[in-house]
Scaffold this active site. Structure first.
Site, PDB file in Angstrom:
ATOM      1  N   ASN A  92       1.070  62.099  46.713  1.00 17.27           N
ATOM      2  CA  ASN A  92       1.459  63.416  47.213  1.00 17.27           C
ATOM      3  C   ASN A  92       1.165  63.553  48.696  1.00 17.27           C
ATOM      4  O   ASN A  92       0.213  62.959  49.210  1.00 17.27           O
ATOM      5  CB  ASN A  92       0.722  64.524  46.438  1.00 17.27           C
ATOM      6  CG  ASN A  92       1.082  64.523  44.968  1.00 17.27           C
ATOM      7  OD1 ASN A  92       2.105  63.928  44.582  1.00 17.27           O
ATOM      8  ND2 ASN A  92       0.241  65.119  44.151  1.00 17.27           N
ATOM      9  N   ASP A  94       1.172  66.758  50.092  1.00 14.64           N
ATOM     10  CA  ASP A  94       1.005  68.207  50.278  1.00 14.64           C
ATOM     11  C   ASP A  94      -0.375  68.636  50.764  1.00 14.64           C
ATOM     12  O   ASP A  94      -0.581  69.797  51.102  1.00 14.64           O
ATOM     13  CB  ASP A  94       1.363  68.951  48.971  1.00 14.64           C
ATOM     14  CG  ASP A  94       0.525  68.471  47.774  1.00 14.64           C
ATOM     15  OD1 ASP A  94       1.069  68.426  46.661  1.00 14.64           O
ATOM     16  OD2 ASP A  94      -0.659  68.118  47.954  1.00 14.64           O
ATOM     17  N   HIS A 109       1.445  57.661  50.545  1.00 13.22           N
ATOM     18  CA  HIS A 109       2.723  57.972  51.188  1.00 13.22           C
ATOM     19  C   HIS A 109       2.575  58.934  52.350  1.00 13.22           C
ATOM     20  O   HIS A 109       3.543  59.556  52.766  1.00 13.22           O
ATOM     21  CB  HIS A 109       3.701  58.526  50.136  1.00 13.22           C
ATOM     22  CG  HIS A 109       4.008  57.513  49.080  1.00 13.22           C
ATOM     23  ND1 HIS A 109       4.413  57.850  47.810  1.00 13.22           N
ATOM     24  CD2 HIS A 109       3.931  56.166  49.095  1.00 13.22           C
ATOM     25  CE1 HIS A 109       4.575  56.752  47.107  1.00 13.22           C
ATOM     26  NE2 HIS A 109       4.290  55.711  47.863  1.00 13.22           N
ATOM     27  N   CYS A 141       5.480  62.676  75.594  1.00 20.70           N
ATOM     28  CA  CYS A 141       6.610  62.010  76.268  1.00 20.70           C
ATOM     29  C   CYS A 141       7.939  62.706  76.042  1.00 20.70           C
ATOM     30  O   CYS A 141       8.971  62.262  76.545  1.00 20.70           O
ATOM     31  CB  CYS A 141       6.697  60.540  75.793  1.00 20.70           C
ATOM     32  SG  CYS A 141       7.420  60.376  74.159  1.00 20.70           S
ATOM     33  N   THR A 179       2.807  61.707  37.336  1.00 15.87           N
ATOM     34  CA  THR A 179       3.763  60.887  38.079  1.00 15.87           C
ATOM     35  C   THR A 179       4.764  60.255  37.126  1.00 15.87           C
ATOM     36  O   THR A 179       4.427  59.857  36.012  1.00 15.87           O
ATOM     37  CB  THR A 179       3.065  59.797  38.927  1.00 15.87           C
ATOM     38  OG1 THR A 179       4.055  59.075  39.664  1.00 15.87           O
ATOM     39  CG2 THR A 179       2.248  58.833  38.074  1.00 15.87           C
ATOM     40  N   SER A 180       6.005  60.166  37.600  1.00 20.56           N
ATOM     41  CA  SER A 180       7.069  59.579  36.764  1.00 20.56           C
ATOM     42  C   SER A 180       6.949  58.060  36.755  1.00 20.56           C
ATOM     43  O   SER A 180       7.652  57.383  36.021  1.00 20.56           O
ATOM     44  CB  SER A 180       8.439  59.990  37.308  1.00 20.56           C
ATOM     45  OG  SER A 180       8.534  59.598  38.679  1.00 20.56           O
TER      46      SER A 180
HETATM   47  C1  BV8 Z   1       8.690  49.853  49.850  1.00 23.48           C
HETATM   48  C2  BV8 Z   1       7.018  60.541  50.652  1.00 23.48           C
HETATM   49  C3  BV8 Z   1       9.144  47.788  50.894  1.00 23.48           C
HETATM   50  C4  BV8 Z   1       8.334  61.044  51.162  1.00 23.48           C
HETATM   51  C5  BV8 Z   1       7.708  59.061  48.830  1.00 23.48           C
HETATM   52  C6  BV8 Z   1      14.467  48.875  43.038  1.00 23.48           C
HETATM   53  C7  BV8 Z   1      13.464  48.512  42.156  1.00 23.48           C
HETATM   54  C8  BV8 Z   1      12.120  48.671  42.478  1.00 23.48           C
HETATM   55  C9  BV8 Z   1      11.756  49.205  43.710  1.00 23.48           C
HETATM   56  C10 BV8 Z   1      12.762  49.564  44.584  1.00 23.48           C
HETATM   57  C11 BV8 Z   1      14.102  49.407  44.265  1.00 23.48           C
HETATM   58  N1  BV8 Z   1      14.833  49.849  45.313  1.00 23.48           N
HETATM   59  C12 BV8 Z   1      14.004  50.287  46.269  1.00 23.48           C
HETATM   60  C13 BV8 Z   1      12.739  50.077  45.856  1.00 23.48           C
HETATM   61  C14 BV8 Z   1      11.521  50.366  46.582  1.00 23.48           C
HETATM   62  C15 BV8 Z   1      11.244  51.862  46.555  1.00 23.48           C
HETATM   63  C16 BV8 Z   1      11.221  52.365  45.138  1.00 23.48           C
HETATM   64  O1  BV8 Z   1      10.268  52.145  44.404  1.00 23.48           O
HETATM   65  N2  BV8 Z   1      12.313  53.068  44.769  1.00 23.48           N
HETATM   66  C17 BV8 Z   1      12.396  53.613  43.426  1.00 23.48           C
HETATM   67  C18 BV8 Z   1      13.071  54.995  43.485  1.00 23.48           C
HETATM   68  C19 BV8 Z   1      13.195  52.657  42.546  1.00 23.48           C
HETATM   69  N3  BV8 Z   1       9.941  51.990  47.148  1.00 23.48           N
HETATM   70  C20 BV8 Z   1       9.857  52.105  48.475  1.00 23.48           C
HETATM   71  O2  BV8 Z   1      10.812  52.186  49.220  1.00 23.48           O
HETATM   72  C21 BV8 Z   1       8.446  52.089  49.032  1.00 23.48           C
HETATM   73  N4  BV8 Z   1       8.393  51.115  50.083  1.00 23.48           N
HETATM   74  O3  BV8 Z   1       8.929  49.394  48.774  1.00 23.48           O
HETATM   75  O4  BV8 Z   1       8.724  49.134  51.001  1.00 23.48           O
HETATM   76  C22 BV8 Z   1       8.892  47.198  52.218  1.00 23.48           C
HETATM   77  C23 BV8 Z   1       7.882  46.231  52.347  1.00 23.48           C
HETATM   78  C24 BV8 Z   1       7.681  45.652  53.578  1.00 23.48           C
HETATM   79  C25 BV8 Z   1       8.435  46.057  54.682  1.00 23.48           C
HETATM   80  C26 BV8 Z   1       9.402  47.052  54.555  1.00 23.48           C
HETATM   81  C27 BV8 Z   1       9.636  47.641  53.318  1.00 23.48           C
HETATM   82  C28 BV8 Z   1       8.097  53.432  49.647  1.00 23.48           C
HETATM   83  C29 BV8 Z   1       8.134  54.506  48.594  1.00 23.48           C
HETATM   84  C30 BV8 Z   1       7.542  55.787  49.172  1.00 23.48           C
HETATM   85  C31 BV8 Z   1       8.621  56.835  49.302  1.00 23.48           C
HETATM   86  N5  BV8 Z   1       8.013  58.118  49.687  1.00 23.48           N
HETATM   87  N6  BV8 Z   1       7.136  60.212  49.216  1.00 23.48           N
HETATM   88  C32 BV8 Z   1       8.577  62.476  50.757  1.00 23.48           C
HETATM   89  O5  BV8 Z   1       7.849  63.016  49.905  1.00 23.48           O
HETATM   90  O6  BV8 Z   1       9.531  63.068  51.295  1.00 23.48           O
HETATM   91  S1  BV8 Z   1       8.020  58.808  47.188  1.00 23.48           S
HETATM   92  C33 BV8 Z   1       7.837  60.221  46.279  1.00 23.48           C
HETATM   93  O7  BV8 Z   1       8.428  60.014  44.991  1.00 23.48           O
HETATM   94  C34 BV8 Z   1       6.406  60.532  45.910  1.00 23.48           C
HETATM   95  O8  BV8 Z   1       5.509  60.273  46.961  1.00 23.48           O
HETATM   96  C35 BV8 Z   1       6.127  59.664  44.728  1.00 23.48           C
HETATM   97  O9  BV8 Z   1       5.580  58.431  45.106  1.00 23.48           O
HETATM   98  C36 BV8 Z   1       7.488  59.338  44.199  1.00 23.48           C
HETATM   99  C37 BV8 Z   1       7.579  59.660  42.749  1.00 23.48           C
HETATM  100  O10 BV8 Z   1       7.386  61.015  42.599  1.00 23.48           O
HETATM  101  P1  BV8 Z   1       6.302  61.574  41.553  1.00 23.48           P
HETATM  102  O11 BV8 Z   1       5.089  61.933  42.325  1.00 23.48           O
HETATM  103  O12 BV8 Z   1       6.115  60.674  40.392  1.00 23.48           O
HETATM  104  O13 BV8 Z   1       7.059  62.875  41.122  1.00 23.48           O
HETATM  105  P2  BV8 Z   1       8.299  62.954  40.133  1.00 23.48           P
HETATM  106  O14 BV8 Z   1       9.021  64.239  40.406  1.00 23.48           O
HETATM  107  O15 BV8 Z   1       9.078  61.679  40.153  1.00 23.48           O
HETATM  108  O16 BV8 Z   1       7.599  63.054  38.721  1.00 23.48           O
HETATM  109  C38 BV8 Z   1       6.781  64.162  38.438  1.00 23.48           C
HETATM  110  C39 BV8 Z   1       6.106  63.846  37.132  1.00 23.48           C
HETATM  111  O17 BV8 Z   1       5.196  64.872  36.839  1.00 23.48           O
HETATM  112  C40 BV8 Z   1       7.099  63.764  35.995  1.00 23.48           C
HETATM  113  O18 BV8 Z   1       6.783  62.639  35.192  1.00 23.48           O
HETATM  114  C41 BV8 Z   1       6.851  65.079  35.222  1.00 23.48           C
HETATM  115  O19 BV8 Z   1       7.022  64.895  33.813  1.00 23.48           O
HETATM  116  C42 BV8 Z   1       5.395  65.317  35.501  1.00 23.48           C
HETATM  117  N7  BV8 Z   1       4.960  66.710  35.495  1.00 23.48           N
HETATM  118  C43 BV8 Z   1       5.647  67.816  35.895  1.00 23.48           C
HETATM  119  N8  BV8 Z   1       4.850  68.903  35.759  1.00 23.48           N
HETATM  120  C44 BV8 Z   1       3.654  68.474  35.284  1.00 23.48           C
HETATM  121  C45 BV8 Z   1       3.720  67.076  35.118  1.00 23.48           C
HETATM  122  N9  BV8 Z   1       2.689  66.347  34.648  1.00 23.48           N
HETATM  123  C46 BV8 Z   1       1.560  67.001  34.337  1.00 23.48           C
HETATM  124  N10 BV8 Z   1       1.401  68.343  34.486  1.00 23.48           N
HETATM  125  C47 BV8 Z   1       2.431  69.102  34.951  1.00 23.48           C
HETATM  126  N11 BV8 Z   1       2.255  70.431  35.089  1.00 23.48           N
HETATM  127 ZN    ZN Z   2       5.740  60.485  72.583  1.00 19.74          ZN
END
Ligand code: BV8
Ligand code: ZN
Length: 240
Positions: A92, A94, A109, A141, A179-180
């Protein structure tokens, strides 16, 4: 007194849902102007239309500025204070874990309250809501600033990721909360615990891809299930 287990925690957007912050994949409420976060949280989107991407982040900052920590965040702060070996790793951006009182936080992140320059090495906290101009400019800058967060396709900070991996390798228990578990490398972390015969306990509203590997899946809102779990843990280990 029985030895306290080492605990590593991975949190996602689900822990902040009860604080009024939309998650990424919970259907309609995670959209902004019909954009999906994933479309805008990329360096390509920022290069193409920095103003649009900053409008998205300014909207989220306004939302996050109003949000308060909920019982799940507060429980995690209590755990850090009570346990000798506890590491909180969050996806997160936030800032609610810090506001709840956690101090030893690994931000995988980044943090939406930090900005950095696209040209020079300026980086600082900027809590202005709303921002005076979009995109905001570097005070040093004049170049465009960007949020100091990790976008899709960007590498995570190597040191932070390494510390997180160590924590999960060492942990007797990995708590995976709200987290999903679809975004890597973050989603892999709990598997390090399992590989060393530690337990994964998942707290979520639904089952996820991780659930099949979890020792226990506790379904329900984390703001209720996590405090309940912590109370049972304290009773079991005689923590007041
Ligand atoms: C990288 C900041 C390489 C930005 C975020 C194909 C296969 C595998 C991987 C990849 C692929 N294609 C691309 C990739 C890599 C990619 C990735 O994994 N993509 C996924 C979508 C397939 N990963 C990346 O790009 C990462 N970097 O791999 O770099 C590299 C290496 C060297 C050099 C260059 C490059 C970077 C990923 C980071 C992205 N940034 N956030 C912003 O926020 O704007 S990701 C963002 O979504 C979050 O930070 C978090 O990590 C992610 C998932 O979100 P969640 O937190 O899980 O939230 P979500 O809504 O999905 O789920 C909520 C959950 O809560 C649900 O399960 C729900 O049921 C539950 N819930 C709801 N309410 C409650 C609850 N649970 C309990 N109580 C409740 N009340
Ligand atoms: Zn600057």
């Amino acid at each position: 007194m029985t030895k306290l287990p080492k605990i590593a925690v991975l949190t996602g957007a689900g822990v902040s849902k009860a604080s009024g912050i939309p998650t990424y994949r919970d259907g309609a409420d995670s959209l902004w102007n019909n954009y999906h976060p994933q479309e805008l949280a990329t360096p390509e989107a920022f290069a193409r239309d920095p103003r649009l991407v900053w409008e998205f982040y300014d909207w989220r900052r306004r939302n996050m500025a109003r949000a308060k920590p909920n019982a799940a965040h507060i429980t995690l702060a209590e755990m850090e204070a009570a346990l000798p070996n506890f590491t909180l790793v969050t996806q997160n951006i936030d800032g609610l874990h810090r506001e709840a009182g956690n101090r030893n936080i690994l931000y995988l992140h980044g943090d939406i309250w930090l900005v950095r320059c696209t040209e020079c090495d300026y980086r600082d906290e900027d809590r202005r809501v709303p921002l005076p101009e979009l995109p905001p400019r570097c005070p040093r800058c004049g170049a465009m600033l960007r949020p100091d967060i990790v976008w899709f396709g960007e590498a995570l900070d190597a040191r932070t990721l390494n510390l997180a991996e160590q924590a999960f390798r060492r942990a007797d228990i990995a708590l995976v909360v709200g987290t999903s578990a679809v975004v890597y490398p973050a989603a892999y972390l709990p598997h390090y615990t399992r590989e060393h015969f530690g337990q994964i306990i998942e707290f979520n509203m639904d089952r996820t891809d991780l659930s099949v590997y979890a020792h226990e899946v506790i379904l329900g809102p984390a703001e209720m299930t996590l405090p309940n779990w912590w109370q049972r843990f304290k009773d079991e280990y005689g923590i007041s």
